[in-house]
Design an enzyme around this catalytic site. Structure first.
Site, mmCIF file in Angstrom:
data_model
loop_
_atom_site.group_PDB
_atom_site.id
_atom_site.type_symbol
_atom_site.label_atom_id
_atom_site.label_comp_id
_atom_site.label_asym_id
_atom_site.label_seq_id
_atom_site.Cartn_x
_atom_site.Cartn_y
_atom_site.Cartn_z
ATOM 1 N N PHE A 1 0.978 -1.105 0.100
ATOM 2 C CA PHE A 1 0.041 0.112 -0.076
ATOM 3 C C PHE A 1 0.717 1.303 0.005
ATOM 4 C CE2 PHE A 1 -2.486 3.014 2.776
ATOM 5 C CZ PHE A 1 -3.581 3.146 2.022
ATOM 6 N N LEU B 1 1.345 4.823 -0.236
ATOM 7 C CA LEU B 1 0.729 6.351 0.194
ATOM 8 C C LEU B 1 1.728 7.218 0.252
ATOM 9 C CD1 LEU B 1 -1.882 8.059 0.428
ATOM 10 C CD2 LEU B 1 -1.898 7.307 2.571
ATOM 11 N N SER C 1 2.146 12.242 7.402
ATOM 12 C CA SER C 1 0.847 12.609 8.123
ATOM 13 C C SER C 1 -0.045 13.279 7.069
ATOM 14 C CB SER C 1 1.090 13.364 9.350
ATOM 15 O OG SER C 1 2.075 12.649 10.268
ATOM 16 N N GLY D 1 14.096 -6.962 34.133
ATOM 17 C CA GLY D 1 15.799 -6.606 34.385
ATOM 18 C C GLY D 1 16.539 -6.971 33.104
ATOM 19 N N GLU E 1 -0.025 4.811 10.156
ATOM 20 C CA GLU E 1 -1.589 4.866 10.031
ATOM 21 C C GLU E 1 -1.996 5.968 10.870
ATOM 22 O OE1 GLU E 1 -3.690 1.234 9.511
ATOM 23 O OE2 GLU E 1 -1.868 0.227 8.855
HETATM 24 C C1 LIG Z 1 7.102 0.474 10.309
HETATM 25 C C2 LIG Z 1 6.668 1.453 9.192
HETATM 26 C C3 LIG Z 1 5.618 0.701 8.223
HETATM 27 C C4 LIG Z 1 5.172 1.941 7.141
HETATM 28 N N1 LIG Z 1 4.373 1.265 6.444
HETATM 29 C C5 LIG Z 1 3.687 2.159 5.378
HETATM 30 C C6 LIG Z 1 3.099 1.639 4.272
HETATM 31 O O1 LIG Z 1 3.046 0.244 4.221
HETATM 32 N N2 LIG Z 1 2.411 2.409 3.278
HETATM 33 C C7 LIG Z 1 2.595 3.974 3.519
HETATM 34 O O2 LIG Z 1 2.171 4.521 2.760
HETATM 35 N N3 LIG Z 1 3.275 4.269 4.441
HETATM 36 C C8 LIG Z 1 3.786 3.478 5.724
HETATM 37 N N4 LIG Z 1 4.479 3.973 6.602
HETATM 38 C C9 LIG Z 1 4.653 5.481 6.896
HETATM 39 C C10 LIG Z 1 3.753 6.170 7.653
HETATM 40 O O3 LIG Z 1 2.340 6.134 7.378
HETATM 41 C C11 LIG Z 1 4.265 7.255 8.098
HETATM 42 O O4 LIG Z 1 5.363 7.438 8.744
HETATM 43 C C12 LIG Z 1 3.271 8.524 8.774
HETATM 44 O O5 LIG Z 1 2.213 8.808 8.081
HETATM 45 C C13 LIG Z 1 4.097 9.762 9.620
HETATM 46 O O6 LIG Z 1 4.714 10.218 8.444
HETATM 47 P P1 LIG Z 1 5.967 10.800 8.906
HETATM 48 O O7 LIG Z 1 6.888 9.720 9.179
HETATM 49 O O8 LIG Z 1 6.491 11.616 7.401
HETATM 50 O O9 LIG Z 1 6.343 11.868 9.827
HETATM 51 P P2 LIG Z 1 5.560 13.354 9.764
HETATM 52 O O10 LIG Z 1 4.240 13.327 9.113
HETATM 53 O O11 LIG Z 1 6.775 14.210 9.241
HETATM 54 O O12 LIG Z 1 5.378 13.580 11.405
HETATM 55 C C14 LIG Z 1 6.230 13.644 12.356
HETATM 56 C C15 LIG Z 1 5.734 13.784 13.660
HETATM 57 O O13 LIG Z 1 5.066 15.153 13.527
HETATM 58 C C16 LIG Z 1 3.845 15.205 14.601
HETATM 59 N N5 LIG Z 1 2.848 15.612 13.693
HETATM 60 C C17 LIG Z 1 2.726 15.329 12.423
HETATM 61 N N6 LIG Z 1 1.423 15.575 11.944
HETATM 62 C C18 LIG Z 1 0.808 16.381 13.068
HETATM 63 C C19 LIG Z 1 -0.346 16.948 13.460
HETATM 64 N N7 LIG Z 1 -1.494 17.053 12.503
HETATM 65 N N8 LIG Z 1 -0.688 17.335 14.572
HETATM 66 C C20 LIG Z 1 0.284 17.172 15.587
HETATM 67 N N9 LIG Z 1 1.562 16.419 15.515
HETATM 68 C C21 LIG Z 1 1.558 16.156 14.201
HETATM 69 C C22 LIG Z 1 3.718 13.623 15.065
HETATM 70 O O14 LIG Z 1 4.454 13.494 16.322
HETATM 71 C C23 LIG Z 1 4.519 13.010 13.955
HETATM 72 O O15 LIG Z 1 4.869 11.550 14.582
HETATM 73 C C24 LIG Z 1 5.105 3.165 7.442
HETATM 74 C C25 LIG Z 1 5.825 3.764 8.663
HETATM 75 C C26 LIG Z 1 6.462 2.805 9.493
HETATM 76 C C27 LIG Z 1 7.261 3.322 10.687
#
Ligand SMILES: Cc1cc2nc3c(=O)[nH]c(=O)nc-3n(C[C@H](O)[C@H](O)[C@H](O)COP(=O)(O)OP(=O)(O)OC[C@H]3O[C@@H](n4cnc5c(N)ncnc54)[C@H](O)[C@@H]3O)c2cc1C
Length: 378
Positions: free
Chosen positions: A115, A117, A124, A330, A354
């Site tokens: 998937f 995205l 986010s 521990g 997600e």
């Molecule tokens: C193990 C793993 C598997 C994944 N698998 C998939 C997959 O199969 N397909 C896919 O499409 N994606 C996948 N992802 C990506 C995942 O969906 C994103 O990491 C997630 O959407 C967050 O985006 P980012 O890491 O770019 O963090 P950012 O969007 O940069 O956000 C960083 C931090 O900012 C803060 N923040 C962000 N938005 C807000 C808000 N509106 N309000 C307050 N605080 C906020 C939060 O603390 C957040 O953790 C995966 C991620 C991981 C770690």
């Protein structure tokens, strides 16, 4: 079902799933390479009929599968969940030809789904995605750009890819495409994570797609993404509950047997009360996950709020429970290969993917304020 407990048949099914995870799936997971797709494990999930259940079960049964598998084999749980996430759009929005071509292979575990995205510049804020679908004649496009953090990439056989068909239109200009791995111009590379999760990047260099590859409608792909995530969100909570339960059981067993200060660790009230707190919070999270999934299955109007609450509470609870379990074990818990060392690495990511915890709080607040009438404060 009453509001507070599962029927005996469902409880028996969960016990059966836990036994299958221990006896049939765990040995295959142990033979896998961390961070890579484990095809033997996926094929066994197919043979056991669990991949098919991804498309025939409601949200509650999906949660029960994820919780039960996670208790004994997180790798099997994740393989099942990512297969569901990647292929659910094909099941829900695919044409008869797309469904016929892919779903039998997805359900027997011979085709691996992803998937796609997230992007380096759109996590986010998924509606900011930029992977470009440029017109290339009538009903034809070329995909150019990058996807990042995609579970099962770059080894997956089929990808649900969300691309921008209308520039500047935000969530209303995104289309979902079913892109097979052998399309020219599609490459990718694996990423090493804290957990053994198979994940990587995908690079699209003028990848050709046509109307036959569209899932749903052009420019309506964001709905496909959100519909899939709405179904899966409570089940991320179920995954977390399964890990918390495994950590709780390990802690009960350990503290009841560990000699300390002339008795057992569990004789120390501070220890016993921490175990009670772990059990209390795990059960609260479990009930909230079941309630959110049941709301989804009933078509209740408050699914977004309930799903966000369940995912948030369960993933934060699991982090607390696993961390406390490590503390009460521990040093041995931190030894490479210990169950808790494994869970400590696994439990972190679900608070981010997600919808990070902060994003869930945003959803909850938005839903709450939407019901407030406008006007002046008293
Ligand atoms: C193990 C793993 C598997 C994944 N698998 C998939 C997959 O199969 N397909 C896919 O499409 N994606 C996948 N992802 C990506 C995942 O969906 C994103 O990491 C997630 O959407 C967050 O985006 P980012 O890491 O770019 O963090 P950012 O969007 O940069 O956000 C960083 C931090 O900012 C803060 N923040 C962000 N938005 C807000 C808000 N509106 N309000 C307050 N605080 C906020 C939060 O603390 C957040 O953790 C995966 C991620 C991981 C770690």
């Amino acid at each position: 079902m009453t509001a507070f407990s599962l029927e005996p048949e469902r409880l028996a099914w969960c016990a059966e799933l836990r036994a299958l995870a221990t006896d049939r799936l765990r040995p295959l997971a142990e033979k896998g390479e961390p961070g890579r797709v484990n095809r033997a494990l996926l094929a066994e999930l197919g043979r056991l009929g669990l991949l098919e259940r991804l498309f025939t079960s409601g949200a509650l049964d999906l949660c029960l599968m994820r919780e039960s598998l996670a208790q004994a084999c997180t790798e099997a749980e994740t393989a099942l969940a990512v297969q569901g996430l990647g292929a659910h759009p094909v099941h829900a929005h695919g044409t008869p030809a797309q469904r016929e071509r892919w779903l039998p292979a997805v359900t027997d575990g011979t085709a691996v789904a992803a998937f796609a995205l997230s992007e380096p510049g759109a996590g986010s804020d998924a509606a900011a995605l930029e992977l470009a679908a440029r017109p290339d004649g009538p009903s034809r496009w070329r995909l150019t750009g990058e996807k990042c953090w995609i579970s099962n990439a770059p080894e997956a056989d089929l990808h649900t890819v969300f691309a921008r068909t209308t520039p500047g239109a935000g969530s209303r200009g995104v289309t979902a495409f079913l892109v097979p791995a052998d399309r020219p111009g599609l490459t990718g590379s694996p990423l090493e994570m804290l957990s053994p999760h198979p994940i990587g990047t995908l690079v699209f260099d003028d990848v050709p797609v046509t109307a036959d590859d569209v899932l749903g409608e052009v420019d309506r792909g964001f709905r496909v993404a959100m519909g899939t995530l709405n179904l899966f969100r409570p089940s991320v909570g179920a995954f977390a509950v399964g890990m918390a339960q495994a950590a709780l059981e390990a802690t009960l067993a350990h503290t009841a047997r560990r000699d300390a200060f002339g008795g057992k660790l569990s004789d120390l009230q501070t220890v016993a009360h921490q175990v009670a707190e772990m059990a209390l919070r795990t059960e609260a999270a479990r009930l909230m996950v079941y309630a959110a999934a049941t709301a989804y299955d009933c078509g209740a109007p408050d699914v977004p709020r309930r799903a966000a609450m369940a995912k948030l509470l369960a993933t934060e609870t699991a982090q607390y429970v696993v961390d406390t379990a490590v503390q009460l074990h521990g040093a041995r818990a931190l030894r490479r290969g210990h169950l808790l060392e494994h869970l400590y690495r696994e439990v972190r990511a679900p608070r981010i993917y997600e919808g990070a915890s902060e994003v869930q709080r945003g959803i909850i607040a938005k839903e709450l304020y939407a019901r407030q009438p406008a006007g002046q404060a008293e």
